[in-house]
Design an enzyme around this catalytic site. Sequence first.
Site, PDB file in Angstrom:
ATOM      1  N   TYR A  61      -1.400  -4.009  14.374  1.00  0.00           N
ATOM      2  CA  TYR A  61      -0.160  -3.588  13.718  1.00  0.00           C
ATOM      3  C   TYR A  61       1.068  -4.269  14.318  1.00  0.00           C
ATOM      4  O   TYR A  61       2.079  -4.465  13.629  1.00  0.00           O
ATOM      5  CB  TYR A  61      -0.047  -2.057  13.691  1.00  0.00           C
ATOM      6  CG  TYR A  61      -0.924  -1.509  12.586  1.00  0.00           C
ATOM      7  CD1 TYR A  61      -0.576  -1.697  11.252  1.00  0.00           C
ATOM      8  CD2 TYR A  61      -2.135  -0.887  12.862  1.00  0.00           C
ATOM      9  CE1 TYR A  61      -1.398  -1.255  10.224  1.00  0.00           C
ATOM     10  CE2 TYR A  61      -2.963  -0.438  11.849  1.00  0.00           C
ATOM     11  CZ  TYR A  61      -2.586  -0.626  10.530  1.00  0.00           C
ATOM     12  OH  TYR A  61      -3.402  -0.205   9.506  1.00  0.00           O
ATOM     13  N   GLN A  96       1.977   1.468  -1.904  1.00  0.00           N
ATOM     14  CA  GLN A  96       0.892   1.567  -0.920  1.00  0.00           C
ATOM     15  C   GLN A  96       1.191   0.659   0.269  1.00  0.00           C
ATOM     16  O   GLN A  96       0.482   0.681   1.260  1.00  0.00           O
ATOM     17  CB  GLN A  96      -0.428   1.114  -1.555  1.00  0.00           C
ATOM     18  CG  GLN A  96      -0.889   1.984  -2.698  1.00  0.00           C
ATOM     19  CD  GLN A  96      -2.051   1.340  -3.433  1.00  0.00           C
ATOM     20  OE1 GLN A  96      -3.199   1.469  -3.028  1.00  0.00           O
ATOM     21  NE2 GLN A  96      -1.766   0.627  -4.496  1.00  0.00           N
ATOM     22  N   ASP A  99       4.933  -2.529   4.507  1.00  0.00           N
ATOM     23  CA  ASP A  99       6.098  -3.366   4.814  1.00  0.00           C
ATOM     24  C   ASP A  99       7.350  -2.717   4.216  1.00  0.00           C
ATOM     25  O   ASP A  99       7.256  -1.751   3.446  1.00  0.00           O
ATOM     26  CB  ASP A  99       5.891  -4.800   4.293  1.00  0.00           C
ATOM     27  CG  ASP A  99       5.848  -4.880   2.774  1.00  0.00           C
ATOM     28  OD1 ASP A  99       6.791  -4.410   2.115  1.00  0.00           O
ATOM     29  OD2 ASP A  99       4.867  -5.428   2.215  1.00  0.00           O
ATOM     30  N   HIS A 114       1.256   5.241   2.170  1.00  0.00           N
ATOM     31  CA  HIS A 114       0.335   4.867   3.257  1.00  0.00           C
ATOM     32  C   HIS A 114       1.055   4.623   4.581  1.00  0.00           C
ATOM     33  O   HIS A 114       0.493   3.994   5.475  1.00  0.00           O
ATOM     34  CB  HIS A 114      -0.484   3.632   2.856  1.00  0.00           C
ATOM     35  CG  HIS A 114      -1.499   3.922   1.789  1.00  0.00           C
ATOM     36  ND1 HIS A 114      -2.076   2.951   1.001  1.00  0.00           N
ATOM     37  CD2 HIS A 114      -2.039   5.089   1.361  1.00  0.00           C
ATOM     38  CE1 HIS A 114      -2.923   3.505   0.150  1.00  0.00           C
ATOM     39  NE2 HIS A 114      -2.904   4.798   0.335  1.00  0.00           N
ATOM     40  N   CYS A 122       3.356  10.516  16.989  1.00  0.00           N
ATOM     41  CA  CYS A 122       2.433  11.009  18.012  1.00  0.00           C
ATOM     42  C   CYS A 122       1.006  10.995  17.479  1.00  0.00           C
ATOM     43  O   CYS A 122       0.771  11.317  16.316  1.00  0.00           O
ATOM     44  CB  CYS A 122       2.830  12.429  18.408  1.00  0.00           C
ATOM     45  SG  CYS A 122       1.781  13.090  19.714  1.00  0.00           S
ATOM     46  N   ALA A 227       3.412 -11.424  -9.762  1.00  0.00           N
ATOM     47  CA  ALA A 227       4.503 -10.457  -9.892  1.00  0.00           C
ATOM     48  C   ALA A 227       5.875 -11.136  -9.832  1.00  0.00           C
ATOM     49  O   ALA A 227       6.761 -10.832 -10.631  1.00  0.00           O
ATOM     50  CB  ALA A 227       4.385  -9.401  -8.795  1.00  0.00           C
TER      51      ALA A 227
HETATM   52  P1  NAD Z   1      -5.699  -5.279  -2.318  1.00  0.00           P
HETATM   53  O1  NAD Z   1      -5.623  -6.352  -1.294  1.00  0.00           O
HETATM   54  O2  NAD Z   1      -6.955  -4.483  -2.434  1.00  0.00           O
HETATM   55  O3  NAD Z   1      -5.413  -5.955  -3.725  1.00  0.00           O
HETATM   56  C1  NAD Z   1      -4.372  -6.877  -3.870  1.00  0.00           C
HETATM   57  C2  NAD Z   1      -4.188  -7.113  -5.337  1.00  0.00           C
HETATM   58  O4  NAD Z   1      -3.019  -7.906  -5.485  1.00  0.00           O
HETATM   59  C3  NAD Z   1      -5.345  -7.850  -6.004  1.00  0.00           C
HETATM   60  O5  NAD Z   1      -5.729  -7.134  -7.132  1.00  0.00           O
HETATM   61  C4  NAD Z   1      -4.730  -9.218  -6.382  1.00  0.00           C
HETATM   62  O6  NAD Z   1      -5.215  -9.684  -7.623  1.00  0.00           O
HETATM   63  C5  NAD Z   1      -3.260  -8.859  -6.502  1.00  0.00           C
HETATM   64  N1  NAD Z   1      -2.336  -9.978  -6.267  1.00  0.00           N
HETATM   65  C6  NAD Z   1      -2.492 -11.070  -5.479  1.00  0.00           C
HETATM   66  N2  NAD Z   1      -1.416 -11.884  -5.578  1.00  0.00           N
HETATM   67  C7  NAD Z   1      -0.547 -11.269  -6.443  1.00  0.00           C
HETATM   68  C8  NAD Z   1       0.731 -11.603  -6.949  1.00  0.00           C
HETATM   69  N3  NAD Z   1       1.362 -12.736  -6.616  1.00  0.00           N
HETATM   70  N4  NAD Z   1       1.326 -10.750  -7.829  1.00  0.00           N
HETATM   71  C9  NAD Z   1       0.713  -9.590  -8.200  1.00  0.00           C
HETATM   72  N5  NAD Z   1      -0.511  -9.234  -7.750  1.00  0.00           N
HETATM   73  C10 NAD Z   1      -1.137 -10.061  -6.882  1.00  0.00           C
HETATM   74  O7  NAD Z   1      -4.430  -4.350  -2.101  1.00  0.00           O
HETATM   75  P2  NAD Z   1      -4.165  -2.818  -2.359  1.00  0.00           P
HETATM   76  O8  NAD Z   1      -4.873  -2.411  -3.593  1.00  0.00           O
HETATM   77  O9  NAD Z   1      -2.697  -2.649  -2.264  1.00  0.00           O
HETATM   78  O10 NAD Z   1      -4.846  -2.057  -1.142  1.00  0.00           O
HETATM   79  C11 NAD Z   1      -4.587  -2.506   0.154  1.00  0.00           C
HETATM   80  C12 NAD Z   1      -4.259  -1.455   1.184  1.00  0.00           C
HETATM   81  O11 NAD Z   1      -3.965  -2.148   2.402  1.00  0.00           O
HETATM   82  C13 NAD Z   1      -3.006  -0.687   0.845  1.00  0.00           C
HETATM   83  O12 NAD Z   1      -3.327   0.635   0.898  1.00  0.00           O
HETATM   84  C14 NAD Z   1      -1.953  -1.041   1.904  1.00  0.00           C
HETATM   85  O13 NAD Z   1      -1.582   0.096   2.653  1.00  0.00           O
HETATM   86  C15 NAD Z   1      -2.615  -1.995   2.842  1.00  0.00           C
HETATM   87  N6  NAD Z   1      -1.909  -3.319   2.884  1.00  0.00           N
HETATM   88  C16 NAD Z   1      -0.543  -3.377   2.921  1.00  0.00           C
HETATM   89  C17 NAD Z   1       0.102  -4.616   2.933  1.00  0.00           C
HETATM   90  C18 NAD Z   1       1.612  -4.676   2.973  1.00  0.00           C
HETATM   91  O14 NAD Z   1       2.250  -3.698   3.333  1.00  0.00           O
HETATM   92  N7  NAD Z   1       2.227  -5.797   2.582  1.00  0.00           N
HETATM   93  C19 NAD Z   1      -0.641  -5.791   2.928  1.00  0.00           C
HETATM   94  C20 NAD Z   1      -2.037  -5.698   2.910  1.00  0.00           C
HETATM   95  C21 NAD Z   1      -2.652  -4.451   2.879  1.00  0.00           C
END
Ligand code: NAD
Length: 239
Positions: A61, A96, A99, A114, A122, A227
Site C-alpha cells: 500500500y 471502488q 485512489d 473500498h 487502527c 473512459a
Molecule cells: P478490475 O481490475 O477487476 O477491472 C478493471 C476493468 O476496467 C476491466 O473490466 C477493464 O476492461 C476496464 N478498463 C481498463 N481500461 C479502461 C479504461 N481506459 N476505461 C474504462 N475501463 C477500463 O477492477 P475492479 O472491478 O474495479 O475491481 C478491482 C478492485 O481492486 C477494486 O475493488 C478496487 O478497490 C481495487 N483497485 C483499486 C485501484 C485504484 O484505486 N485505482 C486500482 C486497482 C484495483
Amino acid sequence: MSAILIKPSDRVFVLTGAGISAESGLPTFRDSDGLWAGYRIEDVCTPEAWERSPADVWAFYSARRAAGQKAQPNPAHTALAGLEKQLPGRFFLCTQNVDDLHERAGSVNLLHMHGELAKSRCERACGAEPVEDDRVYANLNEVGRCACGGRLRPHIVFFGEMPLGMDRIRREIRQSTLMLVVGTSGSVYPAANFVHWARFEGARTVYLGPEAPLNADAFTHVVEGKAGEVLPGLFHLEA
Ligand code: NAD
C-alpha cells in the site's frame, strides 16, 4: 454511438472501478492475470495477509500511495465532476477505487466503498476514527500505533471484509433512475450486484469500458471504449 439522454427527472448513480484510473497510469486489478501491480491479492489484500505479515501489506500500500500521488485525474474523472455540477442534488458517485483522483478532479458527493489510500486506521475495532495518512513507509517500524496500542493499518477494505457505506448506497440506488458503471470487471461483490438492484428499481443502466464486463447482461446499454475518450461526450442533458 448517440449520446445518452439525462432528463430533468433523472437521478444519476455512478459506480466506478479501477478502469477509470487506468488512463491516469494506475494499473487495474486484473490487468495481468488476476494480479494487482504484480502482487497476488491474497498476499496483500486480505485479513490473513495482515495477520501474517503487516510489513508486506504496508509495502504494497505504500507503493500504491506513491503511485497514486504521482497520478493526475484524466478526462473521465473531470467529466464526472462536471456532470455532478450540472445535476445538483441528483448525482451520487460511488467508487471502488482507493485512489483520490475523483476528489482531485472536483467530485464532492462521493463515497469510497473500498476505503481510501490516504487514510489509516487502527487494526483493532477500538472505535477510533480513520486518520488522514498519506505517508509512504520504508519499513514497519515507521508505522504508528493507535492510542489503544493497536498498529495502524491501511484504511482499505480487504477482500472478505464488509464494504463501507452500504446503507447509503442502497438508499441512493433505490432513488436513482439512471446508473452509469465505468471500468469495473463485474467480478467483485457486492459492487457487481448494484446493476441488478438498479434494474429491479426500473432504472436505465449503462456500462462503459473497453470490454464487456462479466455482468454485461444486466445493462440496458453497453458502451465499448476507454473512459477518458468516451465519457466526456457520453451524456446529453435535456433542458
Ligand atoms: P478490475 O481490475 O477487476 O477491472 C478493471 C476493468 O476496467 C476491466 O473490466 C477493464 O476492461 C476496464 N478498463 C481498463 N481500461 C479502461 C479504461 N481506459 N476505461 C474504462 N475501463 C477500463 O477492477 P475492479 O472491478 O474495479 O475491481 C478491482 C478492485 O481492486 C477494486 O475493488 C478496487 O478497490 C481495487 N483497485 C483499486 C485501484 C485504484 O484505486 N485505482 C486500482 C486497482 C484495483
